[in-house]
Design a protein around this motif. Sequence first.
Motif, PDB file in Angstrom:
ATOM      1  N   ALA A  98       0.826  -1.209   0.000  1.00  0.00           N
ATOM      2  CA  ALA A  98       0.000   0.000   0.000  1.00  0.00           C
ATOM      3  C   ALA A  98       0.865   1.265   0.000  1.00  0.00           C
ATOM      4  N   GLU A  99       2.019   1.212   0.683  1.00  0.00           N
ATOM      5  CA  GLU A  99       2.908   2.386   0.714  1.00  0.00           C
ATOM      6  C   GLU A  99       3.383   2.748  -0.693  1.00  0.00           C
ATOM      7  N   ASP A 100       3.685   1.733  -1.503  1.00  0.00           N
ATOM      8  CA  ASP A 100       4.079   1.990  -2.892  1.00  0.00           C
ATOM      9  C   ASP A 100       2.896   2.527  -3.687  1.00  0.00           C
ATOM     10  N   GLY A 101       1.723   1.992  -3.409  1.00  0.00           N
ATOM     11  CA  GLY A 101       0.512   2.496  -4.063  1.00  0.00           C
ATOM     12  C   GLY A 101       0.297   3.969  -3.766  1.00  0.00           C
ATOM     13  N   GLN A 102       0.619   4.377  -2.536  1.00  0.00           N
ATOM     14  CA  GLN A 102       0.463   5.773  -2.141  1.00  0.00           C
ATOM     15  C   GLN A 102       1.362   6.684  -2.979  1.00  0.00           C
TER      16      GLN A 102
ATOM     17  N   THR B 239      -4.391  -6.194  -4.894  1.00  0.00           N
ATOM     18  CA  THR B 239      -5.484  -5.230  -4.741  1.00  0.00           C
ATOM     19  C   THR B 239      -5.129  -4.187  -3.685  1.00  0.00           C
ATOM     20  N   ALA B 240      -4.297  -4.534  -2.706  1.00  0.00           N
ATOM     21  CA  ALA B 240      -3.870  -3.535  -1.706  1.00  0.00           C
ATOM     22  C   ALA B 240      -3.162  -2.373  -2.411  1.00  0.00           C
ATOM     23  N   PHE B 241      -2.278  -2.707  -3.344  1.00  0.00           N
ATOM     24  CA  PHE B 241      -1.579  -1.679  -4.122  1.00  0.00           C
ATOM     25  C   PHE B 241      -2.579  -0.883  -4.961  1.00  0.00           C
ATOM     26  N   LEU B 242      -3.455  -1.586  -5.680  1.00  0.00           N
ATOM     27  CA  LEU B 242      -4.411  -0.915  -6.565  1.00  0.00           C
ATOM     28  C   LEU B 242      -5.403  -0.052  -5.795  1.00  0.00           C
TER      29      LEU B 242
ATOM     30  N   ALA C  32      -3.331   3.053  -4.935  1.00  0.00           N
ATOM     31  CA  ALA C  32      -2.862   3.807  -6.102  1.00  0.00           C
ATOM     32  C   ALA C  32      -4.017   4.391  -6.913  1.00  0.00           C
ATOM     33  N   ILE C  33      -5.060   3.593  -7.118  1.00  0.00           N
ATOM     34  CA  ILE C  33      -6.139   3.984  -8.035  1.00  0.00           C
ATOM     35  C   ILE C  33      -7.457   4.204  -7.290  1.00  0.00           C
ATOM     36  N   GLY C  34      -7.804   3.277  -6.411  1.00  0.00           N
ATOM     37  CA  GLY C  34      -9.115   3.326  -5.745  1.00  0.00           C
ATOM     38  C   GLY C  34      -9.396   4.628  -5.039  1.00  0.00           C
TER      39      GLY C  34
ATOM     40  N   LYS D 144     -10.631  -3.629 -12.183  1.00  0.00           N
ATOM     41  CA  LYS D 144     -12.070  -3.394 -12.310  1.00  0.00           C
ATOM     42  C   LYS D 144     -12.763  -3.590 -10.964  1.00  0.00           C
ATOM     43  N   ARG D 145     -12.376  -4.635 -10.223  1.00  0.00           N
ATOM     44  CA  ARG D 145     -12.971  -4.892  -8.909  1.00  0.00           C
ATOM     45  C   ARG D 145     -12.674  -3.734  -7.948  1.00  0.00           C
ATOM     46  N   VAL D 146     -11.436  -3.271  -7.949  1.00  0.00           N
ATOM     47  CA  VAL D 146     -11.033  -2.152  -7.083  1.00  0.00           C
ATOM     48  C   VAL D 146     -11.822  -0.887  -7.426  1.00  0.00           C
TER      49      VAL D 146
END
Length: 115
Positions: free
Chosen positions: A20-24, A52-55, A58-60, A89-91
């Motif tokens: 998640a930190e990388d997604g941020q 999905t944690a990353f997505l 990052a996106i959600g 798509k799910r995110v």
Amino acid sequence: MENITINIVNSIGDVFAVEAEDGQKVFELISKALRDHKNVVVSFQNVEMLTTAFLNTAIGQLYKDFNESDIKRHLKASDMSDSGKVALKRVVDTAKLYYKDPEAMQRSIDNILGD
């Protein structure tokens, strides 16, 4: 309108897009570009693992700050595996529901968990 490409591997320095930190980091890059009225292509080239944690990060969470039509118009994903597309798509579907009515979503989660 200017286009900007955000390469995931270059942005996070890893082929594993799982934290998640990388997604941020990616979220902040995308947010800035959207606020600067740029079209954004997020490239998943050479990403070997995607969660999905990353997505979600990052996106959600873009759906908290930007409306759906702006995101649809100005954000594209490229070089994504089929399983990555399904996860994205799910995110996105979950994020749209959540940010439309966060309290209702939390109540639903609490009901499922029996809290």
